[in-house]
Design an enzyme around this catalytic site. Sequence first.
Site, PDB file in Angstrom:
ATOM      1  N   PRO A 123      32.975 -50.794 -30.029  1.00 51.08           N
ATOM      2  CA  PRO A 123      32.044 -49.849 -30.670  1.00 51.08           C
ATOM      3  C   PRO A 123      31.538 -48.723 -29.778  1.00 51.08           C
ATOM      4  O   PRO A 123      30.610 -48.001 -30.161  1.00 51.08           O
ATOM      5  CB  PRO A 123      30.890 -50.768 -31.078  1.00 51.08           C
ATOM      6  CG  PRO A 123      30.863 -51.800 -29.992  1.00 51.08           C
ATOM      7  CD  PRO A 123      32.302 -52.032 -29.605  1.00 51.08           C
ATOM      8  N   CYS A 124      32.140 -48.503 -28.608  1.00 48.43           N
ATOM      9  CA  CYS A 124      31.570 -47.529 -27.669  1.00 48.43           C
ATOM     10  C   CYS A 124      31.597 -46.107 -28.214  1.00 48.43           C
ATOM     11  O   CYS A 124      30.784 -45.269 -27.803  1.00 48.43           O
ATOM     12  CB  CYS A 124      32.309 -47.591 -26.330  1.00 48.43           C
ATOM     13  SG  CYS A 124      34.082 -47.279 -26.431  1.00 48.43           S
TER      14      CYS A 124
END
Length: 316
Positions: A260-261
């Site tokens: 999810p960065c």
Amino acid sequence: MQVKQKVYELYKGTVERVTGPRTVSAFLEKGVLSVPEFILAGDNLVSKCPTWSWEAGDPSKRKPYLPSDKQFLVTRNVPCLRRAVAVEEEYDAAGAEVVLDDDEDGEGWLATHGLQASESKEEEDIPSMDTLDIGKVEEIKSIPSYFGAGEKPDDEEDIPDMDTYEDTGDHSTATPQPSYFVAEEPDDDNILLTRTYDVSITYDKYYQTPRVWLTGYDEARMPLKPELVFQDISQDHAHKTVTIEDHPHLLVGQHASVHPCKHAAVMKKIIDVIVSQGGAPEVDKYLFIFLKFMASVIPTIEYDYTMDFDLGSTST
């Protein structure tokens, strides 16, 4: 790579333990979700798409900042008819891969559904209504002629008149016919066996965004090995933004996860586009937008994220 990932997970876990969850909205400013906003968006997804549901997960891995019965979202037995690798090869061969709205940073939308590689060279010759002469009624048979009301063919068998029928005394009983149909098992060749996936969405406390997890099964409903799961992930993301990790709410097995960065940055860009077009993005529709751009990562896993809505406040 594994050592680096372990160190990162240790650092991330430490930060999550010493910091509280987000409670103040930063949806418009940063593209992230607070915990109440995640619950709100999840409730909307479940209500609009019944294939999705809330799950409690394993009690030993329960997150205290989430409701006990709403730890994560899941949709099960999602079909995956084709390998993403094969689809991308077809798109490349057809020249159908298109990047939309490319900016100076080289970022843009990748069109995941291109044009067909080839079209049929021969089309069915369908006559135009302008060429039909409706006035030629003599060439059209009348309805009685279709049912034999005209001349009777010479070889047609005569039907006896009931007035001349004589009872011969032969009352042999005809063989009764069954009044039901006998069902037969379909041939195995007629059954389409496909890979399936359980797709789950968790709340990532560190990045403050949703996170997608994949559990794959082969045609015999046996768990897929991690290297086979990567066949169903876009090669632009496989082994880059997709990793194999332990599920935060389940005990059994490892799962593929889309890291999810970059999620918040992508969502912020989409929100900005909606605002620039005069819309007012609504946070309860966050997961529909999120799952739509996730489809570029897992293009052949056919989960449900569709509904008739406008991304802005003018939705109906």
